[in-house]
Design a protein around this motif. Structure first.
Motif, PDB file in Angstrom:
ATOM      1  N   ALA A 141      47.852  24.421  77.965  1.00  0.00           N
ATOM      2  CA  ALA A 141      47.634  23.337  78.772  1.00  0.00           C
ATOM      3  C   ALA A 141      46.441  23.722  79.536  1.00  0.00           C
ATOM      4  O   ALA A 141      45.878  22.729  80.250  1.00  0.00           O
ATOM      5  CB  ALA A 141      48.608  22.642  79.466  1.00  0.00           C
ATOM      6  N   ALA A 142      46.493  24.922  80.073  1.00  0.00           N
ATOM      7  CA  ALA A 142      45.372  25.372  80.973  1.00  0.00           C
ATOM      8  C   ALA A 142      44.930  26.846  80.657  1.00  0.00           C
ATOM      9  O   ALA A 142      45.798  27.778  79.894  1.00  0.00           O
ATOM     10  CB  ALA A 142      45.988  25.139  82.494  1.00  0.00           C
ATOM     11  N   SER A 146      39.915  27.623  83.289  1.00  0.00           N
ATOM     12  CA  SER A 146      40.092  26.228  83.834  1.00  0.00           C
ATOM     13  C   SER A 146      40.862  26.469  85.194  1.00  0.00           C
ATOM     14  O   SER A 146      40.356  25.588  85.866  1.00  0.00           O
ATOM     15  CB  SER A 146      40.952  25.259  82.837  1.00  0.00           C
ATOM     16  OG  SER A 146      42.197  25.853  82.769  1.00  0.00           O
ATOM     17  N   THR A 164      44.792  21.750  84.476  1.00  0.00           N
ATOM     18  CA  THR A 164      45.207  21.165  83.374  1.00  0.00           C
ATOM     19  C   THR A 164      44.382  20.036  82.860  1.00  0.00           C
ATOM     20  O   THR A 164      43.879  19.901  81.918  1.00  0.00           O
ATOM     21  CB  THR A 164      46.675  20.797  83.391  1.00  0.00           C
ATOM     22  OG1 THR A 164      47.547  21.679  83.537  1.00  0.00           O
ATOM     23  CG2 THR A 164      46.980  19.961  82.080  1.00  0.00           C
ATOM     24  N   TYR A 167      40.987  21.725  81.918  1.00  0.00           N
ATOM     25  CA  TYR A 167      40.831  22.158  80.562  1.00  0.00           C
ATOM     26  C   TYR A 167      40.873  21.099  79.443  1.00  0.00           C
ATOM     27  O   TYR A 167      40.275  21.055  78.422  1.00  0.00           O
ATOM     28  CB  TYR A 167      42.392  22.980  80.301  1.00  0.00           C
ATOM     29  CG  TYR A 167      42.097  24.023  78.961  1.00  0.00           C
ATOM     30  CD1 TYR A 167      41.262  25.138  78.917  1.00  0.00           C
ATOM     31  CD2 TYR A 167      42.813  23.423  77.579  1.00  0.00           C
ATOM     32  CE1 TYR A 167      41.022  25.534  77.505  1.00  0.00           C
ATOM     33  CE2 TYR A 167      42.635  24.136  76.600  1.00  0.00           C
ATOM     34  CZ  TYR A 167      41.823  25.386  76.409  1.00  0.00           C
ATOM     35  OH  TYR A 167      41.564  25.914  75.294  1.00  0.00           O
TER      36      TYR A 167
END
Length: 194
Positions: A141-142, A146, A164, A167
């Motif tokens: 998710a990240a 990011s 998140t 990303y």
């Protein structure tokens, strides 16, 4: 996991809007400063919502936000916020609207320093990061990148740009190629890099 029948990343399902987005836009390397900014703003509006909601409203967003010209939006004020809050075609969230205006001003700062596009692409030394994920569950998710970029954006005044969101934006803009290994678009998108 990729859809066995279509060879596409499974996240897009069968919705024609999602399929078209996956097949023509998602992951294509974006090098234009304004377009990069537009996509980040739309990802910020998506927070807490499904991406399909934003895709369905994208044309209305483009109209309401004057083609996502950050130089125009940076001049907006409370009257513009009120106008946008009355526009049923977009996501009417005061915090996100105000953030978009502030983010236009922050974009101007980075653009003046050498370009928003350069800022973004310097994180990967100008070459998309191509991952080799086999299933949707493998995709993070990240990432550390990011998180770093989110911090740098926030330093300049960006909001709605947590790790998140960043990303997801990097994936959408092709800075990171996260088409799954079995997806027919993975190699096609990789070939579009400068």
């Amino acid at each position: 996991m990729c859809d066995g029948k279509t060879g596409r990343c499974g996240w897009c399902g069968e919705d024609p809007i999602y399929v078209a987005y996956h097949d023509t836009e998602w992951g294509v390397p974006e090098y234009d400063s304004r377009a990069l900014w537009e996509k980040l703003i739309l990802d910020g509006f998506q927070a807490g919502l499904a991406w399909i909601t934003i895709l369905r409203k994208r044309d209305a967003f483009r109209t309401a936000f004057e083609g996502f010209d950050p130089n125009i939006i940076a001049e907006w004020n409370d009257a513009d916020v009120a106008r946008l809050l009355g526009d049923a075609g977009i996501v009417r969230h005061r915090g996100k609207i105000e953030a978009a205006i502030g983010n236009a001003r922050a974009w101007q700062v980075i653009e003046a320093r050498g370009g928003f596009d350069t800022f973004v692409w310097d994180f990967v030394e100008g070459t998309p990061l191509v991952n080799a994920f086999e299933t949707l569950g493998d995709v993070p998710a990240a990432t550390e990148m990011s998180e770093r970029m989110s911090k740098e954006l926030k330093k300049v005044g960006f909001r709605f740009c947590g790790p998140t969101i960043v990303y997801a934006w990097l994936q959408a803009c092709g800075v990171v190629n996260d088409h799954l290994t079995g997806c027919f678009r993975r190699d096609e998108v990789a070939a579009l890099a400068r």
